[in-house]
Write a protein that holds these residues in place. Structure first.
Motif, PDB file in Angstrom:
ATOM      1  N   ILE A  86      -1.747  10.688   2.004  1.00 30.88           N
ATOM      2  CA  ILE A  86      -2.410  10.140   2.536  1.00 30.88           C
ATOM      3  C   ILE A  86      -3.055   8.697   1.410  1.00 30.88           C
ATOM      4  O   ILE A  86      -3.427   9.467   0.631  1.00 30.88           O
ATOM      5  CB  ILE A  86      -3.949  10.780   3.030  1.00 30.88           C
ATOM      6  CG1 ILE A  86      -3.578  11.160   4.042  1.00 30.88           C
ATOM      7  CG2 ILE A  86      -5.132   9.845   3.212  1.00 30.88           C
ATOM      8  CD1 ILE A  86      -5.089  13.154   4.564  1.00 30.88           C
ATOM      9  N   THR A  87      -3.169   7.032   2.203  1.00 25.71           N
ATOM     10  CA  THR A  87      -3.377   6.193   1.130  1.00 25.71           C
ATOM     11  C   THR A  87      -4.948   5.636   1.969  1.00 25.71           C
ATOM     12  O   THR A  87      -4.590   5.541   3.065  1.00 25.71           O
ATOM     13  CB  THR A  87      -2.814   5.422   1.632  1.00 25.71           C
ATOM     14  OG1 THR A  87      -1.051   5.869  -0.099  1.00 25.71           O
ATOM     15  CG2 THR A  87      -3.593   3.863   0.339  1.00 25.71           C
ATOM     16  N   LEU A  88      -5.956   5.824   1.499  1.00 28.61           N
ATOM     17  CA  LEU A  88      -7.559   5.370   1.592  1.00 28.61           C
ATOM     18  C   LEU A  88      -7.477   3.363   1.674  1.00 28.61           C
ATOM     19  O   LEU A  88      -6.398   2.982   0.297  1.00 28.61           O
ATOM     20  CB  LEU A  88      -8.383   5.784   0.646  1.00 28.61           C
ATOM     21  CG  LEU A  88      -8.035   7.340   0.637  1.00 28.61           C
ATOM     22  CD1 LEU A  88      -9.298   7.843  -0.106  1.00 28.61           C
ATOM     23  CD2 LEU A  88      -8.573   8.296   2.151  1.00 28.61           C
ATOM     24  N   GLY A  89      -7.830   2.875   2.765  1.00 24.41           N
ATOM     25  CA  GLY A  89      -8.059   1.711   2.472  1.00 24.41           C
ATOM     26  C   GLY A  89      -9.481   1.160   1.293  1.00 24.41           C
ATOM     27  O   GLY A  89      -9.834  -0.017   1.420  1.00 24.41           O
ATOM     28  N   VAL A  90     -10.092   2.523   0.278  1.00 19.43           N
ATOM     29  CA  VAL A  90     -10.996   1.832  -0.271  1.00 19.43           C
ATOM     30  C   VAL A  90     -10.158   1.148  -1.656  1.00 19.43           C
ATOM     31  O   VAL A  90      -9.950   1.220  -1.899  1.00 19.43           O
ATOM     32  CB  VAL A  90     -12.083   3.540  -0.696  1.00 19.43           C
ATOM     33  CG1 VAL A  90     -12.609   3.545   0.656  1.00 19.43           C
ATOM     34  CG2 VAL A  90     -10.384   4.205  -1.230  1.00 19.43           C
ATOM     35  N   LYS A  91     -11.182  -0.286  -1.311  1.00 17.50           N
ATOM     36  CA  LYS A  91     -11.381  -0.972  -2.368  1.00 17.50           C
ATOM     37  C   LYS A  91     -11.943  -0.877  -3.430  1.00 17.50           C
ATOM     38  O   LYS A  91     -11.024  -1.476  -4.698  1.00 17.50           O
ATOM     39  CB  LYS A  91     -11.691  -2.414  -2.070  1.00 17.50           C
ATOM     40  CG  LYS A  91     -10.193  -2.822  -1.011  1.00 17.50           C
ATOM     41  CD  LYS A  91     -10.856  -4.318  -0.394  1.00 17.50           C
ATOM     42  CE  LYS A  91     -10.427  -4.636   0.754  1.00 17.50           C
ATOM     43  NZ  LYS A  91      -9.938  -4.064   1.715  1.00 17.50           N
ATOM     44  N   LYS A  92     -13.165  -0.327  -3.752  1.00 15.85           N
ATOM     45  CA  LYS A  92     -13.136   0.554  -4.513  1.00 15.85           C
ATOM     46  C   LYS A  92     -14.255   1.882  -4.758  1.00 15.85           C
ATOM     47  O   LYS A  92     -14.664   2.139  -3.542  1.00 15.85           O
ATOM     48  CB  LYS A  92     -15.073  -0.989  -4.897  1.00 15.85           C
ATOM     49  CG  LYS A  92     -14.640  -2.185  -5.327  1.00 15.85           C
ATOM     50  CD  LYS A  92     -15.720  -2.951  -5.991  1.00 15.85           C
ATOM     51  CE  LYS A  92     -15.413  -4.692  -5.786  1.00 15.85           C
ATOM     52  NZ  LYS A  92     -15.612  -5.051  -4.469  1.00 15.85           N
ATOM     53  N   ILE A  93     -14.079   2.617  -5.798  1.00 18.87           N
ATOM     54  CA  ILE A  93     -14.669   3.611  -5.896  1.00 18.87           C
ATOM     55  C   ILE A  93     -14.926   3.904  -7.067  1.00 18.87           C
ATOM     56  O   ILE A  93     -14.649   3.861  -8.328  1.00 18.87           O
ATOM     57  CB  ILE A  93     -13.255   5.008  -5.903  1.00 18.87           C
ATOM     58  CG1 ILE A  93     -12.989   5.561  -4.418  1.00 18.87           C
ATOM     59  CG2 ILE A  93     -14.139   6.404  -6.240  1.00 18.87           C
ATOM     60  CD1 ILE A  93     -11.370   5.957  -4.148  1.00 18.87           C
ATOM     61  N   LEU A  94     -16.790   4.800  -7.041  1.00 16.47           N
ATOM     62  CA  LEU A  94     -17.090   4.328  -8.160  1.00 16.47           C
ATOM     63  C   LEU A  94     -17.707   6.151  -8.378  1.00 16.47           C
ATOM     64  O   LEU A  94     -17.674   6.536  -7.829  1.00 16.47           O
ATOM     65  CB  LEU A  94     -18.454   3.591  -7.896  1.00 16.47           C
ATOM     66  CG  LEU A  94     -18.776   2.152  -8.234  1.00 16.47           C
ATOM     67  CD1 LEU A  94     -18.127   1.102  -6.900  1.00 16.47           C
ATOM     68  CD2 LEU A  94     -20.008   1.697  -8.738  1.00 16.47           C
ATOM     69  N   MET A  95     -17.173   5.856  -9.385  1.00 13.44           N
ATOM     70  CA  MET A  95     -17.497   7.445  -9.714  1.00 13.44           C
ATOM     71  C   MET A  95     -18.887   7.721 -11.621  1.00 13.44           C
ATOM     72  O   MET A  95     -18.182   7.281 -12.180  1.00 13.44           O
ATOM     73  CB  MET A  95     -16.087   8.766 -10.256  1.00 13.44           C
ATOM     74  CG  MET A  95     -15.037   8.620  -9.293  1.00 13.44           C
ATOM     75  SD  MET A  95     -13.755   9.432  -9.794  1.00 13.44           S
ATOM     76  CE  MET A  95     -12.689   8.102 -10.609  1.00 13.44           C
ATOM     77  N   ALA A  96     -19.587   8.804 -10.971  1.00 14.56           N
ATOM     78  CA  ALA A  96     -20.445   8.636 -12.691  1.00 14.56           C
ATOM     79  C   ALA A  96     -20.865  10.469 -11.812  1.00 14.56           C
ATOM     80  O   ALA A  96     -21.135  10.927 -10.916  1.00 14.56           O
ATOM     81  CB  ALA A  96     -21.283   8.057 -11.947  1.00 14.56           C
TER      82      ALA A  96
END
Length: 423
Positions: free
Chosen positions: A275-285
């Motif tokens: 699966i490829t997600l269409g999200v342009k930004k992923i923030l991990m914290a």
């Protein structure tokens, strides 16, 4: 000038009254609310609360699941000038009771299970004078907000909140010691909102899937639609990846803020299912992010997508950030050689220094010794998103804050060093 974050919802609702502002999963799929409906519900709740005796300065314990009620109640309470108390129930009931007792709430708003908890452990809630039920159901001695709101007005005259007026008390997780209540002013929320909008370039055309409930408020304030994931935010590692991915795909989510534990599970699932997600930004914290995880997450994003790993703490967030691209190309190879995890450069307006470690309080910057780049020491920070105090906790304040003229520095409690590039 008012710094109340609630005024942003009023402005967004006026500009985009018919645009979808919130999507929440339910048994039959999902429910949607426009920004106009969110503002109207928020005003209804504020009117009901005011008529019920809630007043400016009241400390309101909010124990509501991520939902329309959570978003609208929080904005309503900000509009009223009350102090919203938010505690992660995942910290365990003993810590939870100790935290509740320390902040001395005067108003309690919660779902049925929360009222049951309050009844069982009533001693910790002895300062409560008003109790209200949020969501469906019935509870003795607690009026239903939903029923009362059905007859309430859809306009509310917001109080004027200043930069230093207390807006919320948010508790640390307790991962590095007893949980502490952090005082958030309206100015802190305003500064955080500005960083999220300007540094991460979040616009009203974005759709967010926030795994941290509080970040749904920022999305709403920015005019971005918030899609609440079907998960328990206090147990991120137990996320159901199929459900998490489905809401991202069904609602064309463009960015998501969550812990590394969530994306560890979700990335493995997406790679397995191709699966490829269409999200342009992923923030991990919220925890250290490894290069392996960054690489895995970037593999499930469409070309042009980027990973960000903001660094901070409940007391100060965000203060530093770095992209996944820079991690993989530059810093992760050094991390693998024992150079530590690079968390990035200070955000504009944020000052970071490395101080010689000290076990005792450092009352003034004149008493602190700063270290040169490359030397390992204690990380201290100053800036608009750095909170001034813990609530009712003079001892921790003396240990964590350093006076510097008219301003102050916060001791992060982490060790680190600055490299030759200012990271």
């Amino acid at each position: 000038m008012s710094y109340d974050i609630a005024q942003t919802l009023v402005a967004v609702a006026a500009k985009f009254p018919e645009r979808t502002g919130l999507i929440v999963p339910c048994e039959k799929g999902c429910r949607r609310w426009t920004f106009g409906e969110l503002q109207a519900n928020s005003a209804r709740f504020a009117n009901v609360l005011a008529e019920g005796g809630v007043k400016r300065g009241d400390r309101v314990m909010l124990m509501v699941k991520p939902s329309m009620e959570f978003v609208c109640l929080t904005f309503a309470l900000f509009q009223m000038g009350t102090v919203v108390i938010l505690i992660d129930p995942g910290m365990g009931y003993r810590n939870l009771l100790r935290c509740i007792g320390s902040v001395r709430p005067t108003v309690f708003v919660g779902i049925g299970k929360a009222h049951l908890f309050k009844t069982i452990f009533r001693k910790s809630f002895k300062t409560i004078r008003i109790s209200l039920l949020a969501g469906p159901g019935f509870w003795p001695f607690a009026k239903s907000l939903a029923r009362l709101a059905g007859h309430a007005g859809t306009e509310y005259d917001m109080v004027d909140s200043g930069r230093d007026d207390l807006a919320a008390i948010i508790f640390t997780t307790g991962s590095t010691g007893p949980p502490k209540g952090v005082q958030y002013t309206h100015g802190i929320f305003s500064a955080q909102l500005q960083y999220i909008r300007d540094y991460y370039r979040i616009t009203s055309y974005d759709r967010d899937q926030p795994a941290f409930p509080l970040f749904a408020l920022f999305s709403t304030a920015l005019g971005a639609c918030a899609v609440i994931p079907d998960m328990d935010p206090s147990r991120p590692a137990q996320v159901d990846p199929q459900k998490f991915v489905k809401t991202i795909q069904d609602h064309d989510v463009t960015y998501s803020f969550g812990s590394p534990a969530i994306w560890n599970v979700v990335s493995r699932y997406c790679l397995e299912k191709k699966i490829t997600l269409g999200v342009k930004k992923i923030l991990m914290a919220g925890a250290p992010v490894s290069g392996e995880l960054v690489e895995r997450v970037k593999k499930i994003m469409a070309p042009g997508g980027e990973v960000f790993t903001p660094y901070g703490a409940t007391e100060s967030l965000p203060i530093v950030s770095i992209t996944g691209t820079e991690i993989l190309a530059d810093t992760w190879p050094l991390t693998r050689k024992g150079r530590g995890t690079c968390v990035g450069r200070p955000l504009p307006g944020i000052e970071i220094q490395i101080m010689e470690p000290a076990e005792d309080p450092v009352k003034n910057m004149r008493d602190a010794t700063m270290l040169a780049p490359g030397a390992i020491g204690e990380i201290i920070v100053k800036g608009d998103v750095v909170t001034r105090a813990y609530d009712h906790n003079d001892l921790e304040n003396s240990l964590a804050k350093i006076i510097d003229g008219e301003s102050f520095w916060h001791r992060m409690g982490d060790m680190g060093y600055l490299d030759e590039k200012g990271r």
